[in-house]
Design a protein around this motif. Structure first.
Motif, PDB file in Angstrom:
ATOM      1  N   ILE A 299      82.214  45.756  77.527  1.00 45.56           N
ATOM      2  CA  ILE A 299      83.502  45.427  76.828  1.00 45.56           C
ATOM      3  C   ILE A 299      84.505  45.288  78.031  1.00 45.56           C
ATOM      4  O   ILE A 299      84.736  46.256  78.696  1.00 45.56           O
ATOM      5  N   LEU A 300      85.176  44.224  78.325  1.00 48.88           N
ATOM      6  CA  LEU A 300      85.992  43.738  79.427  1.00 48.88           C
ATOM      7  C   LEU A 300      87.299  43.929  78.847  1.00 48.88           C
ATOM      8  O   LEU A 300      87.863  42.983  77.979  1.00 48.88           O
ATOM      9  N   VAL A 301      88.311  44.812  79.085  1.00 44.77           N
ATOM     10  CA  VAL A 301      89.714  45.108  78.279  1.00 44.77           C
ATOM     11  C   VAL A 301      90.635  44.618  79.396  1.00 44.77           C
ATOM     12  O   VAL A 301      90.828  45.623  80.217  1.00 44.77           O
TER      13      VAL A 301
ATOM     14  N   VAL B 248      81.942  41.179  76.001  1.00 40.88           N
ATOM     15  CA  VAL B 248      82.634  41.014  75.015  1.00 40.88           C
ATOM     16  C   VAL B 248      84.226  41.040  75.204  1.00 40.88           C
ATOM     17  O   VAL B 248      84.873  42.226  75.691  1.00 40.88           O
ATOM     18  N   ILE B 249      85.270  40.178  75.086  1.00 38.56           N
ATOM     19  CA  ILE B 249      86.512  40.122  75.489  1.00 38.56           C
ATOM     20  C   ILE B 249      87.266  40.531  74.067  1.00 38.56           C
ATOM     21  O   ILE B 249      87.120  39.672  73.099  1.00 38.56           O
ATOM     22  N   PRO B 250      87.689  41.444  73.881  1.00 38.43           N
ATOM     23  CA  PRO B 250      88.368  42.143  72.670  1.00 38.43           C
ATOM     24  C   PRO B 250      89.530  41.321  72.228  1.00 38.43           C
ATOM     25  O   PRO B 250      90.250  40.991  73.014  1.00 38.43           O
ATOM     26  N   GLU B 251      89.276  41.232  70.938  1.00 35.96           N
ATOM     27  CA  GLU B 251      90.642  40.718  70.176  1.00 35.96           C
ATOM     28  C   GLU B 251      91.331  41.684  69.306  1.00 35.96           C
ATOM     29  O   GLU B 251      92.740  41.635  69.198  1.00 35.96           O
TER      30      GLU B 251
ATOM     31  N   LYS C 181      86.053  43.653  67.688  1.00 34.13           N
ATOM     32  CA  LYS C 181      85.917  42.409  67.427  1.00 34.13           C
ATOM     33  C   LYS C 181      86.568  41.605  68.417  1.00 34.13           C
ATOM     34  O   LYS C 181      87.541  41.697  68.952  1.00 34.13           O
ATOM     35  N   GLY C 182      85.458  40.544  69.191  1.00 35.00           N
ATOM     36  CA  GLY C 182      85.960  39.819  70.183  1.00 35.00           C
ATOM     37  C   GLY C 182      84.996  38.729  70.451  1.00 35.00           C
ATOM     38  O   GLY C 182      83.977  38.578  69.649  1.00 35.00           O
TER      39      GLY C 182
ATOM     40  N   VAL D   4      84.023  49.167  79.530  1.00 34.99           N
ATOM     41  CA  VAL D   4      83.928  49.927  78.509  1.00 34.99           C
ATOM     42  C   VAL D   4      82.377  49.739  78.389  1.00 34.99           C
ATOM     43  O   VAL D   4      81.889  48.287  78.005  1.00 34.99           O
ATOM     44  N   GLN D   5      81.217  50.518  78.633  1.00 37.28           N
ATOM     45  CA  GLN D   5      80.071  50.226  78.145  1.00 37.28           C
ATOM     46  C   GLN D   5      79.899  50.884  76.760  1.00 37.28           C
ATOM     47  O   GLN D   5      80.070  52.180  76.479  1.00 37.28           O
TER      48      GLN D   5
END
Length: 443
Positions: free
Chosen positions: A51-53, A93-96, A78-79, A40-41
Motif C-alpha cells: 500500500i503506497l500512502v 494499491v493507492i488508497p482512496e 479502498k483504493g 505499508v505491507q
C-alpha cells in the motif's frame, strides 16, 4: 467495518484489475516511513499487498492515524491498483479511503519475517502472533496439504472416515501413560488411541480411518514428544501387516507428491527439499537390526527397545520399516507369529515370540506403528492375561468378538512427526498450533 467487505485477496491483485478500485483487508506486517510517504505491507491469508500512502492524497487525520499504527494492526483499504515496473512488488494499491479495524498497542517481541529470532517459550506464550511469521505460515500451509492428501488417498481407496470417543473407561494400550479425568461419578481417561474402536468398526465398514487428537501422559521434555498429538489412524479388514506396510508406503509417497505439486513456493521459502521417495521403503526385521548393531559393538540385547541414537548411526534421512518386533514390546491386541530362531533363550529354554508388526522410521524418528491384530477372542484373552490386563475391564471390547470379528490390520501415523521429518523442523512444537507438553497447558 460498516458496509465495507473485501473484494479481492492478495493473489487476485493482478493485471486484470489494474486501474480498478478494490477493497483489501488484512493486518500490517511491516511499514516503512519516509516522512510524507508510507509503504505499508498489508497481509491477508494468501500473502502481502503493498500500500503506497502519500500525505497529499489523503486527509490529514487518516494519514496521521495510519502513520501511528504499529505492526499487527488490522486495516481495510479502498483504493486503485497500479503497476510498479521498477519495484519488487508488481502491483500497489493507492488508497482512496482507509478504515482502521483494530489497533496493536505494543510491538511484538519478534518480527514476522524472522525464522527464529527468539526462544521458543517466548514465541509460544504469544502463539497467535507467532503463527503470523512467514516461516510458520509456510509450515502450516504444507500441513494443510498433507491433511487434504491423506483424505484424498484414503477416500480413493474406499476408506470411511470415522470419529471415536476421546473419553474412555480403560487404557487402550494397557500402559500407564494416561490422563485421568472426572466423568460424572467415576474416573475415566483421555484416549491414547482409537485402536479398539477402529478395530470394531471394521465389522461394519471394513476400511476406516480417523484423523484426531490422542493423549499420552509421558513426562518427556524432548523436541519430539507432545502430550496431545494428531494421529492418522487407519484400519482395514481382510489384510495383514504386510498389506498395511504397502498402504502406508504408498500413502507417504502420495503425500510427498502432493506437497511437491501444491507447495513449491512454500518449500522454496523454507529452503527445504522433500525426501526422495521414488522407490518403495526398505524393510529390515528387528532381529536383523539387533544383529547388525551387535556387530558394530553396540550394547543391545534382543528384546530391548532401540535407542534413536543407535539408529542415527545406521540410517540417514530416509524412510524405512523395522518389522517383526518381539511380542513382549507390543500391545495386547498385536498378533504373534513364528518363534524367532535367532532370539536368545527366555526363562531358561523358551524361544522368544515375534509379532506381525512394524514401525515406520525416518532416520532416527519413529513416525508410525502398525500390526496385524488378533481377531480370535480366546487368543486375545490369553494375550491380555500375559500383559497383566483385566478381562472385566475390557468386557465392552471382548463381547464384540463373539460375533466374528474379521481378520484385520492397521497403523497409526503421527501427523506432527511426519511434518517434523519431511520439513526438517528442529522442534515438534512448531508442527502443531498450540502445543501441549509436560510444562505447557496455555495458551
Amino acid at each position: 467495518m460498516g458496509d465495507w467487505r473485501r473484494t479481492h485477496y492478495s493473489f487476485q491483485i493482478s493485471d486484470s484489475v489494474i486501474n480498478n478500485v478494490v477493497t483489501v483487508i488484512g493486518w500490517i506486517s511491516s511499514k516503512r516511513d519516509h516522512g510524507n510517504v508510507l509503504f505499508v505491507q498489508l497481509r491477508d491469508r494468501f500473502g502481502d499487498i503493498q500500500i503506497l500512502v502519500k500525505r497529499k492524497e489523503l486527509s490529514e487525520n487518516i494519514f496521521d492515524s495510519l502513520k501511528s499504527l504499529k505492526e499487527h494492526s488490522s486495516i481495510a483499504i479502498k483504493g486503485k491498483v497500479v503497476e510498479q515496473k521498477n519495484s519488487s512488488n508488481e502491483f500497489e494499491v493507492i488508497p482512496e479511503d482507509i478504515r482502521i479495524l483494530s489497533v496493536s498497542n505494543k510491538p511484538a517481541p519478534f518480527l514476522t519475517q524472522s525464522i527464529s529470532s527468539i526462544g521458543i517459550d517466548t514465541r509460544l506464550d504469544l502463539r497467535a502472533i507467532d503463527l503470523r511469521r512467514n516461516h510458520l505460515q509456510n509450515v502450516f500451509k504444507i500441513r494443510n496439504t498433507i491433511l487434504n492428501s491423506i483424505r484424498e488417498y484414503l477416500n480413493d481407496n474406499y476408506f470411511v472416515e470415522v470419529n471415536t470417543p476421546k473419553m474412555i473407561a480403560t487404557a487402550t494400550e494397557g500402559g500407564a501413560a494416561l490422563f485421568p479425568i472426572f466423568y460424572y461419578d467415576r474416573e475415566a481417561f483421555l484416549a491414547q488411541s482409537p485402536q479398539l474402536y477402529k478395530e470394531q468398526l471394521t465389522m461394519a465398514f471394513e476400511n476406516v480411518f480417523e484423523i484426531a487428537p490422542i493423549f499420552r501422559a509421558e513426562p518427556s521434555r524432548t523436541n519430539r514428544h507432545l502430550s496431545e498429538a494428531m494421529s492418522v489412524d487407519v484400519e482395514k479388514a481382510y489384510v495383514d501387516y504386510t498389506d498395511m506396510m504397502d498402504y502406508l508406503d504408498n500413502l507417504i509417497r502420495y503425500i510427498i507428491q502432493s506437497v511437491n505439486d501444491k507447495n513449491q513456493i512454500e518449500l522454496d521459502s523454507l529452503g527445504t527439499e522433500l525426501p526422495n521417495v521414488s522407490k518403495p521403503f526398505s524393510r529390515i526385521t528387528y532381529s536383523t537390526l539387533v544383529e547388525n548393531l551387535q556387530k558394530s559393538h553396540k550394547y543391545i540385547r534382543w528384546g530391548d527397545d532401540i535407542s534413536p541414537k543407535l539408529l542415527k548411526d545406521l540410517f540417514g534421512d530416509e524412510f524405512y520399516f523395522i518389522t517383526d518386533w518381539p511380542s513382549s514390546t507390543k500391545p495386547f491386541y498385536v498378533k504373534s507369529k513364528k518363534m524367532d530362531p535367532i532370539a536368545e533363550p527366555n526363562n531358561g529354554d523358551d524361544p522368544r515370540m515375534l509379532s506381525e508388526s512394524f514401525d515406520l522410521m525416518y532416520g532416527s524418528l519413529e513416525l508410525s506403528s502398525g500390526s496385524t491384530r488378533i481377531n480370535n477372542k480366546g487368543d486375545l484373552m490369553d494375550n491380555m492375561k500375559k500383559k497383566g490386563l483385566s478381562h472385566k475391564a475390557f468386557d465392552y471390547h471382548l463381547r464384540v468378538f463373539d460375533y466374528g470379528v474379521p481378520p484385520h490390520a492397521g497403523f497409526g501415523l503421527g501427523l506432527e512427526r511426519l511434518l517434523m521429518a519431511i520439513l526438517k523442523l528442529d522442534n515438534i512444537r512448531d508442527a502443531t498450533f498450540y502445543p501441549r507438553d509436560i510444562d505447557r497447558l496455555t495458551p
